[in-house]
Design an enzyme around this catalytic site. Structure first.
Site, PDB file in Angstrom:
ATOM      1  N   GLY A  14       0.832  -1.191   0.000  1.00 53.39           N
ATOM      2  CA  GLY A  14       0.000   0.000   0.000  1.00 53.39           C
ATOM      3  C   GLY A  14       0.869   1.244   0.000  1.00 53.39           C
ATOM      4  N   ARG A  15       0.292   2.356   0.356  1.00 56.63           N
ATOM      5  CA  ARG A  15       1.004   3.634   0.304  1.00 56.63           C
ATOM      6  C   ARG A  15       1.850   3.906   1.544  1.00 56.63           C
ATOM      7  NH1 ARG A  15      -1.099   7.630  -3.095  1.00 56.63           N
ATOM      8  NH2 ARG A  15       0.879   8.621  -2.642  1.00 56.63           N
ATOM      9  N   GLU A  18       5.707   4.363   1.345  1.00 51.59           N
ATOM     10  CA  GLU A  18       6.108   5.615   0.705  1.00 51.59           C
ATOM     11  C   GLU A  18       6.364   6.703   1.753  1.00 51.59           C
ATOM     12  OE1 GLU A  18       4.064   8.917  -2.265  1.00 51.59           O
ATOM     13  OE2 GLU A  18       3.225   6.905  -2.150  1.00 51.59           O
ATOM     14  N   CYS A  44       4.259  -5.867  -2.139  1.00 50.37           N
ATOM     15  CA  CYS A  44       3.730  -4.769  -2.927  1.00 50.37           C
ATOM     16  C   CYS A  44       4.710  -3.588  -2.927  1.00 50.37           C
ATOM     17  CB  CYS A  44       2.347  -4.397  -2.392  1.00 50.37           C
ATOM     18  SG  CYS A  44       1.381  -3.297  -3.438  1.00 50.37           S
ATOM     19  N   HIS A  45       4.348  -2.479  -2.301  1.00 53.24           N
ATOM     20  CA  HIS A  45       5.210  -1.299  -2.225  1.00 53.24           C
ATOM     21  C   HIS A  45       6.167  -1.350  -1.027  1.00 53.24           C
ATOM     22  CE1 HIS A  45       2.292   0.127  -5.134  1.00 53.24           C
ATOM     23  NE2 HIS A  45       3.069   1.172  -5.380  1.00 53.24           N
ATOM     24  N   TYR A  64       5.638  -4.681  -6.196  1.00 48.29           N
ATOM     25  CA  TYR A  64       4.685  -4.217  -7.192  1.00 48.29           C
ATOM     26  C   TYR A  64       5.506  -3.718  -8.382  1.00 48.29           C
ATOM     27  CZ  TYR A  64       0.431  -2.336  -9.115  1.00 48.29           C
ATOM     28  OH  TYR A  64      -0.639  -2.109  -9.927  1.00 48.29           O
TER      29      TYR A  64
END
Length: 121
Positions: A14-15, A18, A44-45, A64
């Site tokens: 997910g975010r 980040e 993923c991320h 990802y």
């Protein structure tokens, strides 16, 4: 948090990675697990956080697909897999997205079990 009290690290996707990669305390926790050879799972991320911590050089991993350039820039090798699979490189288990959860978690549990066997034995 004392990272020495933990045997493994899970970095969901997910975010969040980040933003978490901007926190030096979080990066130090990631570095502790990598330096100690403790099991790390990232999905993923999640590898964005590992890249920012500088722990991907020479590692084979997945993420990802949009994160592939960051993996390469951090010195890692991006391994393409289908979205239901995961990649294991030593203590590191990675996968591309939520669809890889079954394989990613199963492989991470194998890495944790092997680590705990060595730690206890």
């Amino acid at each position: 948090m004392n990272a020495e009290d933990y045997d493994g690290l899970v970095v969901p996707g997910g975010r969040a990675p980040e933003y978490l990669r901007l926190n030096e305390d979080v990066l130090n926790i990631v570095r502790h697990f990598a330096d100690a050879g403790k099991p790390i799972a990232a999905l993923c991320h999640g590898p964005q956080l590992l890249a920012a911590a500088g722990v991907l050089k020479g590692r084979r991993l997945n993420a990802y697909p949009a994160c592939a350039p960051e993996v390469v820039l951090a010195g890692g090798t991006f391994v393409k897999v289908d979205f239901s699979n995961a990649v294991v490189d030593g203590n590191l288990v990675t996968g591309p997205a939520w669809t890889a959860h079954p394989a990613w978690l199963a492989k991470f549990l194998e890495v944790v079990e092997a680590h705990m066997t060595v730690a206890v034995g």
